[in-house]
Design an enzyme around this catalytic site. Structure first.
Site, short mmCIF file in Angstrom:
data_model
loop_
_atom_site.label_atom_id
_atom_site.label_comp_id
_atom_site.label_asym_id
_atom_site.label_seq_id
_atom_site.Cartn_x
_atom_site.Cartn_y
_atom_site.Cartn_z
N LYS A 17 0.69 6.91 8.11
CA LYS A 17 1.78 6.45 7.23
C LYS A 17 2.21 7.59 6.30
O LYS A 17 1.44 8.53 6.02
CB LYS A 17 1.36 5.25 6.38
N ASP A 147 -5.18 0.50 1.43
CA ASP A 147 -4.10 0.74 2.40
C ASP A 147 -4.33 0.04 3.74
O ASP A 147 -3.49 0.12 4.63
CB ASP A 147 -3.98 2.25 2.70
O1 C5P Z 1 -8.89 1.49 -2.22
P1 C5P Z 1 -9.26 2.89 -1.86
O2 C5P Z 1 -10.68 3.01 -1.41
O3 C5P Z 1 -8.30 3.51 -0.92
O4 C5P Z 1 -9.15 3.72 -3.22
C1 C5P Z 1 -9.78 4.95 -3.45
C2 C5P Z 1 -9.77 5.24 -4.93
O5 C5P Z 1 -8.44 5.45 -5.39
C3 C5P Z 1 -10.29 4.10 -5.79
O6 C5P Z 1 -11.67 4.19 -5.97
C4 C5P Z 1 -9.55 4.29 -7.11
O7 C5P Z 1 -10.18 5.28 -7.89
C5 C5P Z 1 -8.22 4.87 -6.67
N1 C5P Z 1 -7.16 3.84 -6.57
C6 C5P Z 1 -6.59 3.35 -7.72
N2 C5P Z 1 -5.59 2.41 -7.64
C7 C5P Z 1 -5.14 1.99 -6.44
C8 C5P Z 1 -5.69 2.52 -5.25
C9 C5P Z 1 -6.71 3.44 -5.36
O8 C5P Z 1 -6.98 3.71 -8.83
N3 C5P Z 1 -4.16 1.10 -6.38
#
Ligand code: C5P
Length: 295
Positions: A17, A147
């Site tokens: 993406k 995602d």
């Molecule tokens: O959800 P994911 O594992 O992809 O997110 C990785 C990191 O990115 C999270 O631990 C967080 O620190 C940050 N994040 C965030 N807000 C979001 C998505 C991700 O702060 N909406």
């Protein structure tokens, strides 16, 4: 996501993406950030082949596919996490062997790990003949990462809210062509989010959605925006260099995707994207490829 079935095995091709727009609306009490983002699926794809085994989850790389940097194939990999979560949630005792052909660069903001996780949920549900609803799959996807839900539904494009897991499909008037450059160094997502400064008047994705629906390529190019770009520039000098090179080319707009470090440019046509990608390969600024929206 393309799903195929051959005798007892299931094969899935799952896309990358690009975030054409990403605004931070606020910080949440759970440590995440509230987002408004526009995702477009592009035709750079990983392939996962799932076959049955009596027990356990085995993940191996397909022959001839060596990712730029070593990829964990144990419990740290989101594919293994997704398979274990599905086992846990459904109580199934089936095992599997998963062969991964990795083409989407990691630590790029291209959603490769999330796309693989979504493919695993869909692939193993088919392989193991599980009776799992879309709602249950979405709940598992949200648990795995922000995602993953986008790739589960596999729309061509979508506006995502919440942490990113609330997905609303958006129609595209026509195909979009891009050049993508992934600098050799990656970006740590958590660190980039920590460096975001919140704005009093956040931008809205509405003009971009209108431009996409109208097929107005110039307006789409103008609306490319990513609130994570500024903090990423402070952490990774390669991004600024890549963006400058892309902006100096004859393109409609350029930006960083997700939390980086990959950057992209919206091109006038598929052919222009291919020619530009060829030219950029010789500049040694990272991994370069042309890609189109999945249409
Ligand atoms: O959800 P994911 O594992 O992809 O997110 C990785 C990191 O990115 C999270 O631990 C967080 O620190 C940050 N994040 C965030 N807000 C979001 C998505 C991700 O702060 N909406």
């Amino acid at each position: 996501m393309r799903v195929g079935r051959l005798e007892s095995s299931v094969t899935i091709e799952t896309p990358a993406k690009l975030n054409l727009f990403l605004e931070i609306l606020g910080r949440r009490s759970d440590g995440y950030h509230e987002l408004e983002s526009l995702f477009v699926a592009v035709d750079v794809r990983d392939t996962l082949a799932f076959s049955p085994s009596p027990e356990g989850i085995e993940l191996v790389l397909g022959s001839g596919h060596s990712p730029a940097r070593p990829l964990p194939l144990d419990g740290r990999n989101l594919i293994v996490k997704a398979a274990k979560l599905l086992q846990q949630e459904t109580g199934t005792t089936h095992g599997c062997r998963i062969v991964l052909h990795k083409r989407i660069p990691a630590e790029a903001g291209l959603g490769g790990g999330s796309s693989d996780a979504a493919a695993t949920l869909v692939g193993l549900t088919r392989l193991w003949n599980l009776n799992v609803s879309r709602e249950q799959l979405h709940a598992m996807a949200a648990q795995l990462g922000s995602d993953v839900n986008f790739f589960l539904d596999s729309p061509l494009a979508a506006v995502c809210h919440g942490r990113g897991e609330q997905v609303t499909a958006v129609p595209l008037a026509g195909p979009l062509s891009f050049v993508i450059v992934k600098p050799d160094s990656g970006c740590a997502t958590g660190e980039i989010f920590r460096r975001v400064s919140l704005t009093e008047s956040p931008r809205t994705v509405a003009p971009l959605v209108s431009a996409l629906q109208a097929g107005n390529a110039r307006a789409i190019g103008r609306e490319i925006f990513n609130a994570l770009q500024e903090p990423a520039l402070g952490l990774n000098a390669e991004i600024e260099n890549v963006l400058q090179i892309l902006r100096q080319s004859d393109v409609l707009g350029a930006g960083m995707t997700g939390s980086g470090s990959a950057c992209f440019a919206l091109c006038h046509s598929r052919q222009q994207a291919r020619i530009l990608a060829k030219r950029l390969v010789s500049r040694g600024i990272g991994t370069v490829f042309s890609a189109s929206s999945v249409i």
